[in-house]
Write an enzyme that holds these catalytic residues in place. Structure first.
Site, short mmCIF file in Angstrom:
data_model
loop_
_atom_site.label_atom_id
_atom_site.label_comp_id
_atom_site.label_asym_id
_atom_site.label_seq_id
_atom_site.Cartn_x
_atom_site.Cartn_y
_atom_site.Cartn_z
N GLY A 16 0.78 -1.23 0.00
CA GLY A 16 0.00 0.00 0.00
C GLY A 16 0.82 1.28 0.00
O GLY A 16 1.72 1.48 -0.82
N ILE A 17 0.50 2.16 0.94
CA ILE A 17 1.10 3.49 0.99
C ILE A 17 2.62 3.39 1.24
O ILE A 17 3.42 4.08 0.59
CB ILE A 17 0.41 4.34 2.08
CG1 ILE A 17 -1.07 4.58 1.70
CG2 ILE A 17 1.13 5.66 2.30
CD1 ILE A 17 -1.93 5.18 2.81
N TYR A 152 -9.82 3.89 16.10
CA TYR A 152 -8.97 4.27 14.96
C TYR A 152 -8.86 5.79 14.87
O TYR A 152 -7.76 6.34 14.70
CB TYR A 152 -9.51 3.67 13.66
CG TYR A 152 -8.60 3.93 12.48
CD1 TYR A 152 -7.37 3.26 12.38
CD2 TYR A 152 -8.93 4.85 11.50
CE1 TYR A 152 -6.51 3.51 11.31
CE2 TYR A 152 -8.08 5.10 10.42
CZ TYR A 152 -6.86 4.43 10.34
OH TYR A 152 -6.01 4.68 9.29
N LYS A 156 -5.41 8.02 15.39
CA LYS A 156 -4.90 8.91 14.35
C LYS A 156 -4.94 10.39 14.79
O LYS A 156 -4.15 11.19 14.31
CB LYS A 156 -5.67 8.69 13.05
CG LYS A 156 -5.40 7.30 12.42
CD LYS A 156 -3.91 7.06 12.17
CE LYS A 156 -3.63 5.79 11.37
NZ LYS A 156 -2.20 5.58 11.11
N VAL A 185 -7.76 5.25 0.61
CA VAL A 185 -6.74 4.91 -0.38
C VAL A 185 -6.88 3.44 -0.76
O VAL A 185 -7.11 2.58 0.11
CB VAL A 185 -5.32 5.16 0.18
CG1 VAL A 185 -4.28 5.08 -0.93
CG2 VAL A 185 -5.23 6.49 0.90
N1 LIG Z 1 -5.76 2.78 3.03
C1 LIG Z 1 -6.43 3.79 3.57
O1 LIG Z 1 -7.58 4.08 3.20
C2 LIG Z 1 -5.77 4.63 4.66
C3 LIG Z 1 -6.36 5.86 4.97
C4 LIG Z 1 -5.79 6.67 5.94
C5 LIG Z 1 -4.65 6.24 6.60
N2 LIG Z 1 -4.10 5.03 6.31
C6 LIG Z 1 -2.89 4.63 7.06
O2 LIG Z 1 -1.86 4.35 6.14
C7 LIG Z 1 -0.91 3.44 6.74
C8 LIG Z 1 -0.61 2.33 5.75
O3 LIG Z 1 -1.80 1.62 5.46
P1 LIG Z 1 -2.07 0.94 4.04
O4 LIG Z 1 -3.39 1.42 3.59
O5 LIG Z 1 -0.90 1.10 3.15
O6 LIG Z 1 -2.26 -0.59 4.53
P2 LIG Z 1 -1.68 -1.98 3.99
O7 LIG Z 1 -1.68 -2.02 2.50
O8 LIG Z 1 -2.46 -3.01 4.73
O9 LIG Z 1 -0.16 -2.00 4.50
C9 LIG Z 1 0.17 -2.08 5.86
C10 LIG Z 1 1.68 -2.26 6.04
O10 LIG Z 1 1.97 -2.21 7.46
C11 LIG Z 1 2.70 -3.38 7.85
N3 LIG Z 1 2.30 -3.72 9.23
C12 LIG Z 1 1.05 -3.93 9.71
N4 LIG Z 1 1.10 -4.27 11.00
C13 LIG Z 1 2.42 -4.25 11.37
C14 LIG Z 1 3.12 -4.54 12.57
N5 LIG Z 1 2.48 -4.95 13.69
N6 LIG Z 1 4.47 -4.42 12.59
C15 LIG Z 1 5.13 -4.05 11.46
N7 LIG Z 1 4.53 -3.78 10.29
C16 LIG Z 1 3.19 -3.89 10.24
C17 LIG Z 1 2.28 -4.45 6.82
O11 LIG Z 1 3.26 -5.48 6.66
P3 LIG Z 1 3.21 -6.90 7.47
O12 LIG Z 1 1.77 -7.36 7.45
O13 LIG Z 1 4.15 -7.79 6.76
O14 LIG Z 1 3.68 -6.56 8.85
C18 LIG Z 1 2.18 -3.61 5.55
O15 LIG Z 1 3.46 -3.45 4.98
C19 LIG Z 1 -1.56 2.97 8.05
O16 LIG Z 1 -0.99 3.68 9.13
C20 LIG Z 1 -3.03 3.36 7.88
O17 LIG Z 1 -3.65 3.59 9.12
C21 LIG Z 1 -4.63 4.22 5.35
#
Ligand SMILES: NC(=O)c1ccc[n+]([C@@H]2O[C@H](COP(=O)([O-])OP(=O)(O)OC[C@H]3O[C@@H](n4cnc5c(N)ncnc54)[C@H](OP(=O)(O)O)[C@@H]3O)[C@@H](O)[C@H]2O)c1
Length: 275
Positions: A16-17, A152, A156, A185
């Protein structure tokens, strides 16, 4: 802007991000340290980035819910022999457990990964960067932190407040702190958390590539808050300026449409974000 040949540590840099930050920073010659739990995925991501951009990629398998693992990553950030110029505190996940649940473990897990580890890593990076007189820290928050949807949102909101506090402590040192507030996202986030997405209008979804391009521009400028896309800048303005009672009412409406979706489609977790 930091020199193009800088190095960056990205938590959650495999999906993802975080993965998009890794790609875009690699494309401008930045060496990377990627942190996540899944070792195989770390190895594949590192090999792909090295092959595509010729940069050095180190990987650290760590569960940031664990204090010991977070401390191990912090030690890497403070290693003066291998300076890290940019920290992207990004690892995270969605939480939809009710606050009234007697099982508080999902909330504690969220606090450990998205608050405690951000605090530990932000402090370590801030100290090391301050000693060198330069650096960039970006903490991934969310526009959800401006409204009131359970733990959540609370987590945040902490990220936004913490980032600004850290920016104040580092003011004048050459180190800047940016809070990134994404909207919705298209990543693995919703499917992983089992959060339904049918009620989210298609036109509100952000593409990680555009989101991160805008975030890196703000990171380079050292902006304190980055809210990519006009749509979410406008929505955030309302969330920050409407009466809190109205914000709570809107949050309740979004939460109840999510609950309705879960009860009508209990088996569907991978929705629009992946379609
Ligand atoms: N997508 C959205 O709509 C959105 C909106 C606002 C904010 N965000 C924020 O953006 C950030 C990234 O989210 P994303 O949307 O890119 O999600 P994602 O695609 O699910 O990616 C999450 C990443 O975090 C790692 N991760 C999760 N738990 C972990 C842990 N306990 N220790 C180490 N690494 C960990 C995962 O790898 P592993 O599973 O291998 O550990 C993965 O690389 C988050 O902080 C989320 O809250 C997302």
């Amino acid at each position: 802007m930091l020199p193009d040949m800088a190095s960056a540590l990205i938590t959650g840099g495999t999906s993802g991000i975080g993965a998009e930050f890794a790609r875009q920073l690699a494309a401008r010659g930045t060496d990377l340290v990627l942190v996540a739990r899944d070792r195989d995925r770390l190895a594949v991501t590192a090999a792909e980035l090295h092959a595509a951009y010729g940069i050095e990629v180190e990987t650290i398998s760590a569960d940031l819910a664990s204090r010991d693992d977070a401390a191990r990553v912090a030690t890497r950030l403070e290693d003066a022999a291998r300076p890290v110029d940019i920290l992207i505190n990004n690892a995270g996940f969605g939480v939809h457990a009710p606050l009234l649940s007697d099982d508080t473990s999902p909330h504690e897990h969220a606090l450990a990964v998205m608050c405690t580890s951000v605090l530990v890593l932000g402090g370590a990076a801030g100290r090391a960067m301050r000693a060198r007189g330069s650096g960039r820290i970006l903490n991934v928050g969310s526009v959800a932190g401006l409204i009131t949807m359970g733990s959540y949102s609370a987590v945040k909101a902490w990220v936004l407040s913490y980032s600004q506090g850290l920016a104040v402590e580092l003011d004048g040192t050459g180190v800047t702190v940016t809070a990134l507030l994404p909207g919705w996202v298209t990543t693995e986030f919703h499917a992983r958390a089992g959060i339904g997405t049918r009620s989210i209008p298609q036109q509100l979804w952000l593409d990680p590539e555009a989101l991160v391009r805008s975030a890196i521009r703000d990171l380079d400028r050292g902006r304190a808050i980055s809210i990519p896309s006009v749509r979410f800048s406008v929505l955030s303005w309302f969330a920050m300026h409407l009466p809190r009672r109205t914000v709570r009412w809107i949050s309740g409406r979004i939460s109840s449409s999510r609950r309705r979706e879960r009860s009508e489609h209990p088996d569907v977790t991978t929705l629009k974000a992946d379609s």
